[in-house]
Design a protein around this motif. Structure first.
Motif, mmCIF file in Angstrom:
data_model
loop_
_atom_site.group_PDB
_atom_site.id
_atom_site.type_symbol
_atom_site.label_atom_id
_atom_site.label_comp_id
_atom_site.label_asym_id
_atom_site.label_seq_id
_atom_site.Cartn_x
_atom_site.Cartn_y
_atom_site.Cartn_z
ATOM 1 N N MET A 134 0.835 -1.185 0.000
ATOM 2 C CA MET A 134 0.000 0.000 0.000
ATOM 3 C C MET A 134 0.880 1.250 0.000
ATOM 4 O O MET A 134 0.600 2.241 -0.655
ATOM 5 C CB MET A 134 -0.928 -0.013 1.208
ATOM 6 C CG MET A 134 -1.936 1.102 1.243
ATOM 7 S SD MET A 134 -3.032 0.986 2.678
ATOM 8 C CE MET A 134 -3.962 -0.494 2.275
ATOM 9 N N ASN A 135 1.967 1.201 0.754
ATOM 10 C CA ASN A 135 3.019 2.206 0.777
ATOM 11 C C ASN A 135 4.243 1.534 1.394
ATOM 12 O O ASN A 135 4.249 0.316 1.597
ATOM 13 C CB ASN A 135 2.591 3.461 1.556
ATOM 14 C CG ASN A 135 2.006 3.119 2.912
ATOM 15 O OD1 ASN A 135 2.581 2.351 3.678
ATOM 16 N ND2 ASN A 135 0.841 3.687 3.209
ATOM 17 N N ASN A 189 -5.620 1.432 -7.351
ATOM 18 C CA ASN A 189 -5.906 2.619 -8.152
ATOM 19 C C ASN A 189 -5.439 3.813 -7.335
ATOM 20 O O ASN A 189 -6.143 4.287 -6.444
ATOM 21 C CB ASN A 189 -7.392 2.717 -8.473
ATOM 22 C CG ASN A 189 -7.732 3.956 -9.292
ATOM 23 O OD1 ASN A 189 -6.869 4.765 -9.619
ATOM 24 N ND2 ASN A 189 -9.014 4.118 -9.617
ATOM 25 N N THR A 190 -4.234 4.261 -7.605
ATOM 26 C CA THR A 190 -3.626 5.315 -6.789
ATOM 27 C C THR A 190 -4.335 6.656 -6.949
ATOM 28 O O THR A 190 -4.307 7.488 -6.037
ATOM 29 C CB THR A 190 -2.144 5.477 -7.150
ATOM 30 O OG1 THR A 190 -2.013 5.702 -8.568
ATOM 31 C CG2 THR A 190 -1.366 4.208 -6.792
ATOM 32 N N ASP A 191 -4.978 6.888 -8.105
ATOM 33 C CA ASP A 191 -5.662 8.166 -8.317
ATOM 34 C C ASP A 191 -6.836 8.340 -7.362
ATOM 35 O O ASP A 191 -7.110 9.446 -6.891
ATOM 36 C CB ASP A 191 -6.146 8.270 -9.767
ATOM 37 C CG ASP A 191 -4.996 8.402 -10.751
ATOM 38 O OD1 ASP A 191 -3.906 8.827 -10.323
ATOM 39 O OD2 ASP A 191 -5.183 8.069 -11.933
ATOM 40 N N GLN A 213 -8.591 2.755 0.761
ATOM 41 C CA GLN A 213 -7.346 2.399 1.443
ATOM 42 C C GLN A 213 -7.255 2.998 2.837
ATOM 43 O O GLN A 213 -6.695 2.380 3.746
ATOM 44 C CB GLN A 213 -6.134 2.863 0.618
ATOM 45 C CG GLN A 213 -5.917 2.069 -0.653
ATOM 46 C CD GLN A 213 -4.639 2.458 -1.364
ATOM 47 O OE1 GLN A 213 -4.455 2.202 -2.534
ATOM 48 N NE2 GLN A 213 -3.721 3.094 -0.649
ATOM 49 N N GLU A 214 -7.775 4.185 3.011
ATOM 50 C CA GLU A 214 -7.635 4.870 4.292
ATOM 51 C C GLU A 214 -8.573 4.303 5.351
ATOM 52 O O GLU A 214 -8.173 4.033 6.482
ATOM 53 C CB GLU A 214 -7.896 6.372 4.108
ATOM 54 C CG GLU A 214 -6.886 7.076 3.202
ATOM 55 C CD GLU A 214 -5.493 7.094 3.800
ATOM 56 O OE1 GLU A 214 -5.376 7.042 5.047
ATOM 57 O OE2 GLU A 214 -4.527 7.154 3.026
ATOM 58 N N ASN A 236 -5.019 2.917 -16.300
ATOM 59 C CA ASN A 236 -5.218 4.349 -16.109
ATOM 60 C C ASN A 236 -5.636 5.059 -17.386
ATOM 61 O O ASN A 236 -6.435 5.983 -17.366
ATOM 62 C CB ASN A 236 -3.946 4.996 -15.557
ATOM 63 C CG ASN A 236 -3.697 4.633 -14.107
ATOM 64 O OD1 ASN A 236 -4.617 4.599 -13.311
ATOM 65 N ND2 ASN A 236 -2.457 4.341 -13.763
ATOM 66 N N GLY A 237 -5.074 4.639 -18.514
ATOM 67 C CA GLY A 237 -5.365 5.321 -19.767
ATOM 68 C C GLY A 237 -6.828 5.262 -20.157
ATOM 69 O O GLY A 237 -7.338 6.140 -20.851
#
Length: 422
Positions: A134-135, A189-191, A213-214, A236-237
């Motif tokens: 996740m990080n 999905n990081t966005d 995630q949070e 992403n595209g």
């Protein structure tokens, strides 16, 4: 000690600052800052220097001086680490800062940048299906469901440092009733700060779950038949999810759009089962053509989204790359055939796109391809590591590539040497 402009703050009548740390390491680090070169005397343990560099916030300087930025064509094998649970490894994932996590049966073993092992992670010792960072501090683990203990299984977030379970991801039905489930493939999905996972509950209902995630709260669910051996990746595209799996013994690739009533917006292949290679290596779907036909689902092993090219890259068991143009309504594959001597086959063929290059593992090596600008992908290097058998999985993170082998769970560490100072 310093203000925002790096000026020394006044400290009363005292003229000196005392730092109670190792003086020999301090001298090495001070020299590094002044010259950009790293010279470590033989009497200083390397790991002690790393620990001191971490204390001063200079670990990145040490890594840059010892190893350069990631360059796939200059990678060198710098070490191998033997696993502790033979013949049951399933996945390896590189952390953002150059460490890694390895799934071994019912546990995940975590290694930091110095390859020091931290306490292992486990979620009731269920079989680990996938893992993801996740990080740099937190790892998500996806595990099978324990049929003897309803509700046990699913997903959890762990501390990479301590192995502590920090949060569970729960799956609920339409009436907010929490139910047990098995979690398979993961992606992020990081966005939108979401984690996605393939799910299967005790009644064999299948789909894609989405969690924040949070907070760890479920935000969506895509009711979708997955099949086995699935792999999911965020595209992403196109703002879609690519699902690559086996369904009824056939390789199936789907794009799922969560915005458009959770619909399948693209799927490959169609129900036609034969392919023809005669037209400039393109695959033309046909019912009746008898020239060099084959069942495509027995050949395609993996697929990855190519965001810049608006296409999907696939690979067969002999390392031949194929490309599906999403704008082409015929859904034909343009093959980029590898013409080397190596025709090794492997059940663990994997694809990854990194830095504009394609990495492909077949057998005991990882091949690197570069786009030549003339509609061809050219093989630029082969990475062959330890004698640990076929590459089961590989991952790139920070300034390293990790390759996990099938035998004895050996994983190799590849790094890029620093450029010579002229």
């Amino acid at each position: 000690m310093f203000d925002d402009e790096w000026k020394l703050q006044p400290k009363g009548d005292e003229k000196e600052y005392f730092i109670d740390r190792d003086p020999d390491c301090f001298s090495v680090l001070l020299n590094l800052l002044g010259t950009g070169k790293l010279h470590v005397p033989c009497h200083i343990p390397e790991k002690l220097l790393y620990m001191e560099a971490h204390y001063y916030g200079l670990l990145d300087h040490v890594r840059t001086a010892k190893w350069g930025d990631f360059d796939s064509n200059r990678l060198r094998l710098t070490g191998s680490v033997s696993g502790q649970a033979p013949r049951n490894c399933s996945a390896i994932r590189a952390s953002p800062d150059g460490g890694c996590a390895v799934a071994h049966g019912g546990v995940v073993r975590v290694y930091d940048w110095m390859l020091e092992e931290h306490p292992p992670l486990n979620l009731e010792y269920q079989s680990v299906n996938d893992i993801g960072w996740m990080n740099s501090d937190n790892i998500v683990m996806a595990v099978s469901q324990n049929l003897d203990r309803p509700g046990v299984g699913g997903m959890g977030v762990f501390s990479a440092l301590t192995g502590e379970l920090r949060q569970r991801f729960q799956l609920s039905d339409g009436e907010d009733q929490v139910k047990g489930f098995a979690a398979g493939a993961l992606c992020f999905n990081t966005d939108s700060n979401k984690v996605l996972a393939s799910c299967r509950d005790i009644t064999s209902n299948e789909g894609i779950g989405v969690w924040d995630q949070e907070t760890g709260k479920q935000t969506d669910f895509f009711d979708f038949g997955l099949g086995s051996d699935e792999k999911i990746q965020w595209f992403n595209g196109r703002n879609c999810l690519l699902v690559n799996s086996y369904i009824n013994y056939k390789r199936r690739i789907n794009l799922l759009d969560f915005r458009d009533k959770k619909s399948v917006v693209w799927s490959w292949p169609d129900d036609i089962k034969t392919v023809d290679f005669k037209d400039k290596k393109s695959v033309v779907w046909s019912w009746a053509d008898e020239t060099k036909t084959c069942h495509v689902h027995t050949h395609i092993h993996d697929a990855i989204p190519m965001e810049e090219g608006n296409s999907i890259c696939v690979v067969d068991q002999s390392r031949n790359l194929g490309f599906l143009d999403l704008r082409d309504t015929t859904k034909s594959v343009r093959w980029n055939l590898y013409r080397g001597k190596d025709t090794a086959q492997s059940n663990y063929t994997k694809l990854t796109l990194h830095g504009g290059q394609i990495f492909c593992s077949v057998g005991d090596k990882i091949s690197v391809y570069y786009y030549d600008g003339l509609d061809q992908w050219v093989l630029t290097s082969n990475l062959e590591g330890s004698h640990g058998g076929s590459v089961r999985d590989f991952s790139i993170g920070g300034d390293r590539l990790f390759a996990l082998h099938t035998e004895k769970n050996v994983f190799d560490v590849w790094e890029t040497p620093s450029a010579p100072i002229i």
